[in-house]
Design a protein around this motif. Structure first.
Motif, PDB file in Angstrom:
ATOM      1  N   ARG A  10       0.846  -1.197   0.000  1.00  0.00           N
ATOM      2  CA  ARG A  10       0.000   0.000   0.000  1.00  0.00           C
ATOM      3  C   ARG A  10       0.879   1.245   0.000  1.00  0.00           C
ATOM      4  N   ALA A  11       0.693   2.074  -0.994  1.00  0.00           N
ATOM      5  CA  ALA A  11       1.469   3.314  -1.107  1.00  0.00           C
ATOM      6  C   ALA A  11       0.671   4.470  -0.517  1.00  0.00           C
ATOM      7  N   VAL A  12       1.337   5.255   0.329  1.00  0.00           N
ATOM      8  CA  VAL A  12       0.719   6.422   0.957  1.00  0.00           C
ATOM      9  C   VAL A  12       1.591   7.642   0.671  1.00  0.00           C
ATOM     10  N   LEU A  13       0.963   8.714   0.248  1.00  0.00           N
ATOM     11  CA  LEU A  13       1.691   9.941  -0.059  1.00  0.00           C
ATOM     12  C   LEU A  13       2.189  10.608   1.226  1.00  0.00           C
ATOM     13  N   LYS A  14       3.463  10.953   1.236  1.00  0.00           N
ATOM     14  CA  LYS A  14       4.033  11.708   2.357  1.00  0.00           C
ATOM     15  C   LYS A  14       4.165  13.182   2.012  1.00  0.00           C
ATOM     16  N   ASP A  15       4.447  13.462   0.745  1.00  0.00           N
ATOM     17  CA  ASP A  15       4.414  14.820   0.213  1.00  0.00           C
ATOM     18  C   ASP A  15       4.204  14.700  -1.293  1.00  0.00           C
ATOM     19  N   HIS A  33       6.076  14.525  -3.768  1.00  0.00           N
ATOM     20  CA  HIS A  33       7.011  13.703  -4.543  1.00  0.00           C
ATOM     21  C   HIS A  33       7.422  12.415  -3.825  1.00  0.00           C
ATOM     22  N   THR A  34       6.832  12.141  -2.677  1.00  0.00           N
ATOM     23  CA  THR A  34       7.295  11.017  -1.859  1.00  0.00           C
ATOM     24  C   THR A  34       6.147  10.110  -1.458  1.00  0.00           C
ATOM     25  N   VAL A  35       6.374   8.811  -1.596  1.00  0.00           N
ATOM     26  CA  VAL A  35       5.394   7.833  -1.123  1.00  0.00           C
ATOM     27  C   VAL A  35       6.089   6.850  -0.195  1.00  0.00           C
ATOM     28  N   GLU A  36       5.328   6.375   0.760  1.00  0.00           N
ATOM     29  CA  GLU A  36       5.811   5.348   1.686  1.00  0.00           C
ATOM     30  C   GLU A  36       5.059   4.054   1.419  1.00  0.00           C
ATOM     31  N   ILE A  37       5.757   2.947   1.334  1.00  0.00           N
ATOM     32  CA  ILE A  37       5.125   1.644   1.189  1.00  0.00           C
ATOM     33  C   ILE A  37       4.890   1.108   2.588  1.00  0.00           C
ATOM     34  N   VAL A  38       3.629   1.093   2.992  1.00  0.00           N
ATOM     35  CA  VAL A  38       3.266   0.777   4.370  1.00  0.00           C
ATOM     36  C   VAL A  38       3.739  -0.631   4.738  1.00  0.00           C
ATOM     37  N   GLY A  39       4.407  -0.717   5.898  1.00  0.00           N
ATOM     38  CA  GLY A  39       4.851  -2.014   6.411  1.00  0.00           C
ATOM     39  C   GLY A  39       6.072  -2.576   5.732  1.00  0.00           C
ATOM     40  N   LYS A  40       6.629  -1.876   4.758  1.00  0.00           N
ATOM     41  CA  LYS A  40       7.792  -2.403   4.020  1.00  0.00           C
ATOM     42  C   LYS A  40       9.076  -1.620   4.326  1.00  0.00           C
ATOM     43  N   ASN A  41       8.956  -0.628   5.208  1.00  0.00           N
ATOM     44  CA  ASN A  41      10.118   0.194   5.552  1.00  0.00           C
ATOM     45  C   ASN A  41      10.802   0.731   4.297  1.00  0.00           C
ATOM     46  N   ARG A  42       9.963   1.214   3.372  1.00  0.00           N
ATOM     47  CA  ARG A  42      10.509   1.710   2.113  1.00  0.00           C
ATOM     48  C   ARG A  42       9.863   3.042   1.750  1.00  0.00           C
ATOM     49  N   THR A  43      10.673   3.998   1.411  1.00  0.00           N
ATOM     50  CA  THR A  43      10.207   5.299   0.954  1.00  0.00           C
ATOM     51  C   THR A  43      10.736   5.528  -0.457  1.00  0.00           C
ATOM     52  N   THR A  66      -6.443   4.541  -7.932  1.00  0.00           N
ATOM     53  CA  THR A  66      -6.821   3.581  -6.889  1.00  0.00           C
ATOM     54  C   THR A  66      -8.261   3.088  -6.991  1.00  0.00           C
ATOM     55  N   GLY A  67      -9.032   3.627  -7.929  1.00  0.00           N
ATOM     56  CA  GLY A  67     -10.378   3.105  -8.168  1.00  0.00           C
ATOM     57  C   GLY A  67     -11.384   3.455  -7.096  1.00  0.00           C
ATOM     58  N   GLY A  68     -12.386   2.589  -6.950  1.00  0.00           N
ATOM     59  CA  GLY A  68     -13.451   2.807  -5.971  1.00  0.00           C
ATOM     60  C   GLY A  68     -13.702   1.550  -5.164  1.00  0.00           C
ATOM     61  N   ARG A  69     -14.541   1.693  -4.158  1.00  0.00           N
ATOM     62  CA  ARG A  69     -14.905   0.566  -3.299  1.00  0.00           C
ATOM     63  C   ARG A  69     -16.411   0.623  -3.017  1.00  0.00           C
ATOM     64  N   PRO A  70     -17.021  -0.519  -2.727  1.00  0.00           N
ATOM     65  CA  PRO A  70     -18.452  -0.515  -2.402  1.00  0.00           C
ATOM     66  C   PRO A  70     -18.728   0.308  -1.147  1.00  0.00           C
ATOM     67  N   LEU A  98      -4.909   7.902   2.089  1.00  0.00           N
ATOM     68  CA  LEU A  98      -3.972   7.888   0.967  1.00  0.00           C
ATOM     69  C   LEU A  98      -2.913   8.987   1.099  1.00  0.00           C
ATOM     70  N   GLY A  99      -3.107   9.891   2.070  1.00  0.00           N
ATOM     71  CA  GLY A  99      -2.143  10.972   2.273  1.00  0.00           C
ATOM     72  C   GLY A  99      -2.304  12.118   1.307  1.00  0.00           C
ATOM     73  N   LEU A 100      -3.500  12.291   0.771  1.00  0.00           N
ATOM     74  CA  LEU A 100      -3.719  13.314  -0.251  1.00  0.00           C
ATOM     75  C   LEU A 100      -3.441  14.720   0.266  1.00  0.00           C
ATOM     76  N   GLU A 101      -3.876  14.996   1.492  1.00  0.00           N
ATOM     77  CA  GLU A 101      -3.705  16.339   2.042  1.00  0.00           C
ATOM     78  C   GLU A 101      -2.229  16.704   2.153  1.00  0.00           C
ATOM     79  N   ALA A 102      -1.413  15.732   2.542  1.00  0.00           N
ATOM     80  CA  ALA A 102       0.025  15.988   2.684  1.00  0.00           C
ATOM     81  C   ALA A 102       0.669  16.331   1.356  1.00  0.00           C
ATOM     82  N   ALA A 103       0.069  15.851   0.272  1.00  0.00           N
ATOM     83  CA  ALA A 103       0.626  16.098  -1.058  1.00  0.00           C
ATOM     84  C   ALA A 103      -0.030  17.274  -1.757  1.00  0.00           C
ATOM     85  N   GLY A 104      -1.001  17.895  -1.120  1.00  0.00           N
ATOM     86  CA  GLY A 104      -1.676  19.039  -1.729  1.00  0.00           C
ATOM     87  C   GLY A 104      -2.724  18.662  -2.749  1.00  0.00           C
ATOM     88  N   VAL A 105      -3.256  17.451  -2.642  1.00  0.00           N
ATOM     89  CA  VAL A 105      -4.289  16.971  -3.572  1.00  0.00           C
ATOM     90  C   VAL A 105      -5.654  17.158  -2.924  1.00  0.00           C
TER      91      VAL A 105
END
Length: 461
Positions: free
Chosen positions: A114-119, A121-131, A141-145, A272-279
């Motif tokens: 799962r990718a989450v926006l940090k800013d 230009h930056t995403v963090e892969i949750v639980g993978k210790n990877r930026t 990311t589509g939609g959900r019911p 998804l971290g949209l606010e942190a990225a200005g989205v």
């Protein structure tokens, strides 16, 4: 050398995200795509594709009824749910593998997580210790019911996602909703022998479709065994030893084994971290984009259902192509949402393109001409069935352009794809009439409709 890890990072490996990632990588850019579930997205994994397999499985029961009218007999014909599920899951896994392989062949790195926006230009892969950093980011990311979480007992209800993996076929099901997902699953379960009830709070199913289509389909699905209850919704769901008791606002109570909510889908933007990225989001909770799919952040774009523009898989793919042409080919493009054909795989199915009669009357300054026919398909001649096909053409009275085509009946999704070419091209009713019919077919009615609908023949029909 770029200051970023990737030229483009795509969040979501559905149809739109995969297409954009592949095109960009094939163009020589360094691309990665993150997917938290399985490659293929909603359409391939838990949407259009598995649903169509379920539709085809459930249609067999009706085909057997027709076959008996033609002299065939079947002893001990039965349906086995586990056998079907296994075959369906094997095929979905194969298709998902093809999507993943195509990404690899194009040179796209697939990031499972799962990718989450940090800013911006930056995403963090949750639980993978990877930026990861990227010059440009595409959100797909589509939609959900959606379910009404404040409804008492809602925890006992499923959505379309769980319907693909029920451990056993229920004896009774209640489906809440009136859109295409609700109507399609009602046909699926009824065709598989499940006692099926469809409830919808509105005055008729398929809100937004032509009124003749809505009324006609509601009657036809009841002929297939679906009990339709309109103007009604849940008050609560109660779990008992015998099943689930649905308490409805009209005072009815219905006991079923499964309750499925198909009451809409929402953009998948949670955490998804949209606010942190200005989205920014629009008033409906979808990602706000301009005509070129650009968000409120200068280097971030979004396509597909997460933008809630026109939630169809082929549209997401076309938006992906337009994004690539705009951003990486110096050829600004945006998708044209006018006259996009769509199908509802109900039983019988629906195919539509263009304007409804009501929309045409509002937009055509000099009025509209309407042509309608209802008839029994030739296939049902020996069965005694009273099922009927509906075909409707909506024509701009001034220009005589055919601006809407609406079909309810067997093979209507196949017909509407070709009819859409004529509507998109702006052909006139005279040009349709000049096209020679293919006989004997249902589709020939589309080029032989001659009598305009009038108040007199409307009343007679």
């Amino acid at each position: 050398m770029s200051d970023y890890d990737y030229d483009l990072f795509v969040i979501g490996a559905g149809s739109g995200g995969v297409r954009a990632a592949r095109l960009t990588a094939l163009g020589g850019k360094k691309v990665a795509v993150a997917e938290e579930f399985r490659v293929g997205g909603t359409c391939v994994i838990r949407g259009c594709v598995p649903k169509k397999f379920m539709v085809m499985a459930s249609e067999v029961s009706h085909a057997l009824e027709i076959a008996e009218g033609y002299g065939w007999s079947f002893d001990n014909a039965k349906f086995d749910w586990p056998t079907f599920l296994e075959a369906k899951d094997v095929e979905i896994a194969r298709l998902s593998g093809i999507y993943a392989a195509n990404l690899g062949k194009a040179g796209v790195e697939l990031v499972h997580g799962r990718a989450v926006l940090k800013d911006a230009h930056t995403v963090e892969i949750v639980g993978k210790n990877r930026t990861i950093t990227a010059e440009k980011i595409l959100i797909a990311t589509g939609g959900r019911p959606w379910k009404p979480e404040d409804l008492p007992g809602i925890e006992h209800a499923i959505t379309s996602e769980e319907a693909f993996h029920l451990p056993e076929l229920p004896r009774r099901i209640l489906i809440a909703g009136g859109g295409y997902i609700a109507v399609e699953f009602a046909g699926i379960f009824a065709g598989l022998g499940v006692e099926t009830t469809l409830i919808y709070r509105g005055p008729n199913i398929l809100r937004g479709f032509d009124d003749d289509v809505r009324a006609h389909l509601a009657g036809e699905i009841e002929k297939r065994g679906v009990k339709v209850v309109l103007g009604c919704q849940h008050k609560s769901i109660e779990k008992t030893a015998a099943g689930l008791v649905n308490h409805l606002e009209n005072g009815m109570t219905l006991e079923t084994d499964v309750v499925m909510f198909a009451t809409g889908r929402i953009p998948y933007v949670k955490d998804l971290g949209l606010e942190a990225a200005g989205v920014e989001l629009n008033d409906e909770g979808a990602i706000k984009v301009d005509p070129y799919s650009k968000t409120t952040a200068d280097n971030i774009w979004a396509i597909g259902d997460v933008t809630d523009r026109m939630n169809l898989t082929p549209v997401a793919i076309r938006e992906a192509v337009a994004f690539h042409q705009t951003v990486y080919r110096d050829s600004p493009q945006h998708f044209d949402y006018e006259a996009v054909a769509t199908a509802v795989f109900s039983q019988p199915p629906v195919g539509v393109v263009g304007l409804t009669e009501a929309e045409a009357r509002r937009s055509c300054s000099k009025g509209v001409d309407v042509y309608v026919t209802r008839f029994r398909p030739m296939k049902y001649a020996f069965t005694g069935s009273d099922e009927r096909v509906l075909m409707k053409l909506v024509v701009d009275a001034d220009s005589q352009r055919v601006v809407g085509v609406h079909i309810v009946g067997p093979d209507s999704p196949e017909m509407i794809q070709l009819a859409a070419i004529a509507v998109k091209a702006g052909l006139t009713k005279a040009q349709w009439d000049a096209t020679c019919a293919v006989h004997p077919t249902m589709a020939e009615e589309l080029v032989t409709l001659k009598e305009k609908q009038t108040p007199a023949n409307m009343a007679a029909g």
